[in-house]
Design an enzyme around this catalytic site. Structure first.
Site, short mmCIF file in Angstrom:
data_model
loop_
_atom_site.label_atom_id
_atom_site.label_comp_id
_atom_site.label_asym_id
_atom_site.label_seq_id
_atom_site.Cartn_x
_atom_site.Cartn_y
_atom_site.Cartn_z
N MET A 33 32.80 -21.13 29.60
CA MET A 33 31.66 -20.93 28.68
C MET A 33 31.47 -19.44 28.38
SD MET A 33 28.67 -23.60 29.44
CE MET A 33 28.14 -23.07 31.05
N CYS A 34 31.34 -18.63 29.40
CA CYS A 34 31.04 -17.20 29.30
C CYS A 34 29.63 -16.94 28.77
CB CYS A 34 32.04 -16.42 28.44
SG CYS A 34 33.71 -16.41 29.07
#
Lengths: 228, 301
Positions: free
Chosen positions: B1-2
Site C-alpha cells: 500500500m505505502c
C-alpha cells in the site's frame, strides 16, 4: 443516548456495541465523537440502529449496513457503505472512491461530491449524489439507481448491466455499452420518489438525463471485440 | 500500500514546526507500510553553501575523522552526525566534487541526496523509530515529504526506502507500481543517468530529473510523466522551492489534499491530516486523475 468517543474507545468496542444491540432495545441511537478519519466506523450494523458520526471517517464506513441509519457529519474515505444491504447512509461532506460499491439495497446520500467509481458493481442500492461524481462511476452496475445532481466524470457506466443512471449536469464521457436513454413517465416518477427519500427538494426530475446499457456486450460477439 | 505525506508551508511562522508536523503525519500512516520509512526536509539554504546527506551501515567507522579526511582530500567541509546519516556542509561550488572524493576516501557510504537545502533521512524500520533516530521533530524548514513503505518492487533495504533523490534538491515519494520501469531505466542510462537500486520509484525520480535537466519546470516534467510512465502512481515530489502532486489516469492509489492560507498538505489518507492547524476549516479535496498540482515558493513570492 450513548456517546462513544473514538479518541478513548477502541473501534472494535464501538462496532461490538452496535452489533450487540438487541431487538426492542431503547438505546438505538449512538453518537460518535472524534472519528478523525478512522477506518471501518459502524461497519456491519444489522438492525434499525441510528448512528450520528461527528467528523470525517476513513475507509469502509457503514460497510455491509443492513437496516441502520448512519449519518456522517463530515467526509468519508474510500468504500463508504460498501455492500450495503438495506438502511440509509448519509454523508454530509464528500465521499472518496467507490462509494456504495456492490451495494445490494438501501439508500446512500452524498451531499457533497463523490470521487471515482461511485456505485461500481452496484446490485440494487440507490445512490443520490448532490454534487459531482468521478470517473468510471457505476462500472458494471447491475441494478439500482445512481442519481447525480452535478456532473459525471469519464467513462460513466462502463460495461453497465441494468443499473439506471440519472445525471443532471454534464457527462464527460460514456463508457463502453452505456448510452443515453429516453426518460419515460416511470423514470420521472422514480426520480421524484428518490428525491423525497433523499431530501432533495430544489430540482425537478425533468432536468435529468437517463443513461443505461445498450445491452450489446451481454454476450460475447466477435463483431464487438473492440468494445470490450 | 505505502503511505505518503507532504507539507508545503506558505506561512513562514510555521517553519520551526515542520519536522514535528511531518513526523506526526508520517507516524499516523505507519499501518500502510511498516517496512521502511524516510523523510526529506527542505531547510534554510545558506548563501553559497550546499549540503550532502550520506548514510553508512558502519557509521562508527565511516564517519570517524570524516571532516579531517575530507579536508586532507581537498574538500573543506563541516560534518554533522545523526545516527547512520551525516550531513556534509560545503561550499556550493564544490558540490560536484563530493561524489568523487567520497568514492575515494569512503567507498562504502551512500549518498541519500544533495542540494542547497534538502536533507534526506531514511532507514528500514517503523516511522516512529526513523523519526526518533534522526531527531526529525527538531527540524525546521519550508516544505518536506515523507514515506512509509510496503515493499512490492524491490528489496527492503535502506536504499530501497523513499524518498528517492536523483538530482540536486529533488526528491520523490511514490505509492503504486510502474510497469515500464525497466525499459525507462535503460533509456535513462543511455542518457547518462545512474541508478543505485532496482526500485521502480527510483526510475520515476530519475525520469523527472532528466526532464528538468532539459529545461522543464517541475510542473512540466510531471505533465510529461503522465505520457511516459505506465502503471499506478501517486507521486509527491519536492524541489528547492516547489511541491508537486500527480496521479495516474486510473487513480486508484488514494490521495487527499488540504489547503489553507498557511499550508498545502498531502496524505494518503485523511487521518494523516487531522492534527494540522486549522484543518477543520481547510479546503480538502482528492487530486483528480492525470492532473498536475504544483506549488512554488518562488512563484508565490
Amino acid at each position: 443516548m450513548p456517546v462513544i468517543d473514538l479518541a478513548t474507545t477502541p473501534l472494535r468496542d464501538l462496532n461490538k456495541a452496535l452489533h450487540s444491540i438487541q431487538q426492542g432495545s431503547n438505546d438505538v441511537t449512538y453518537e460518535i465523537a472524534n472519528p478523525r478519519g478512522s477506518h471501518a466506523v459502524a461497519v456491519g450494523i444489522a438492525g434499525p440502529v441510528t448512528v450520528e458520526v461527528n467528523g470525517s471517517v476513513g475507509y469502509y464506513c457503514a460497510g455491509m449496513n443492513d437496516g441502520g441509519t448512519v449519518t456522517v457529519h463530515g467526509s468519508a474515505g474510500p468504500g463508504v457503505a460498501e455492500n450495503m444491504m438495506s438502511g440509509t447512509v448519509v454523508i454530509e461532506g464528500d465521499a472518496s472512491q467507490y462509494a456504495g460499491a456492490t451495494g445490494r439495497g438501501g439508500l446512500l446520500v452524498i451531499k457533497g461530491n463523490a470521487a471515482s467509481r461511485c456505485g461500481i458493481s452496484m446490485k440494487g442500492i440507490d445512490i443520490v449524489v448532490h454534487g459531482n461524481i468521478g470517473h468510471m462511476s457505476a462500472f458494471m452496475g447491475q441494478s439500482g439507481h445512481l442519481v447525480v445532481l452535478g456532473d459525471a466524470g469519464d467513462a460513466l457506466g462502463d460495461s453497465l448491466y441494468e443499473a439506471k443512471l440519472f445525471v443532471r449536469g454534464a457527462v464527460k464521457s460514456l463508457g463502453a455499452d452505456c448510452i443515453e436513454k429516453e426518460m419515460r413517465p416511470e423514470h420521472l416518477q422514480k426520480l421524484a420518489e428518490l428525491f423525497e427519500k433523499a431530501g432533495v427538494n430544489d430540482v425537478r426530475p425533468e432536468e435529468f438525463k437517463r443513461y443505461g446499457s445498450a445491452r450489446k456486450l451481454y454476450n460475447f460477439n466477435i463483431d464487438n471485440a473492440d468494445a470490450y | 500500500m505505502c503511505g505518503i505525506v507532504g507539507l508545503f508551508l506558505k506561512d513562514s511562522r510555521l517553519e520551526p514546526q515542520l519536522g514535528q508536523l511531518l513526523s506526526d503525519m508520517l507516524i499516523t500512516m505507519t499501518d500502510r507500510g511498516p517496512d521502511s520509512a524516510g523523510i526529506a526536509i527542505y531547510g534554510s539554504a545558506a548563501e553559497g553553501r550546499a549540503k550532502v546527506t550520506i548514510q553508512s551501515a558502519k557509521p562508527g567507522i565511516d564517519f570517524a575523522d570524516l571532516e579531517q579526511d575530507l579536508a586532507e582530500a581537498g574538500l573543506p567541509a563541516r560534518v554533522v552526525l545523526k545516527s547512520t546519516h551525516a550531513v556534509i556542509a560545503i561550499a556550493a561550488s564544490r558540490l560536484a566534487d563530493v561524489r568523487s572524493v567520497l568514492a575515494a576516501i569512503r567507498p562504502d557510504v551512500r549518498i541519500m541526496g544533495s542540494g542547497d537545502s534538502v536533507e534526506i533521512y531514511k532507514e528500514v524500520g517503523l516511522p516512529k523509530d526513523v523519526v526518533a533516530r534522526f531527531d526529525v521533530r527538531a527540524m525546521g524548514g519550508s516544505h518536506g515529504i515523507g514515506h512509509t513503505r510496503m515493499a512490492t518492487e524491490s528489496a527492503v533495504t535502506t536504499l530501497g526506502a523513499h524518498p528517492f533523490s536523483t538530482g540536486s534538491d529533488q526528491c520523490l515519494v511514490h505509492n503504486g507500481s510502474l510497469s515500464n520501469h525497466n525499459n525507462l531505466r535503460r533509456e535513462l542510462i543511455r542518457e547518462g543517468m545512474t541508478f543505485e537500486t532496482q526500485n521502480d520509484s527510483e526510475v520515476a525520480a530519475a525520469y523527472l530529473t532528466a526532464e528538468m535537466a532539459k529545461g522543464k519546470d517541475l510542473g512540466q516534467a510531471l505533465t510529461s510523466a503522465l505520457d511516459d510512465l505506465d502503471g499506478f502512481f501517486t507521486f509527491v515530489v519536492g524541489t528547492k522551492s516547489g511541491f508537486g502532486v500527480v496521479r495516474d489516469p486510473i487513480a486508484c492509489k488514494p490521495a487527499v489534499m488540504a489547503e489553507t492560507d498557511r499550508y498545502v498538505a498531502f496524505g494518503s489518507e485523511y487521518r494523516a491530516l487531522v492534527n494540522l492547524p486549522g484543518i477543520d476549516s481547510a479546503s480538502v479535496w482528492e487530486p483528480e486523475p492525470a492532473t498536475v498540482y504544483f506549488w512554488d515558493h518562488q512563484k508565490a513570492a
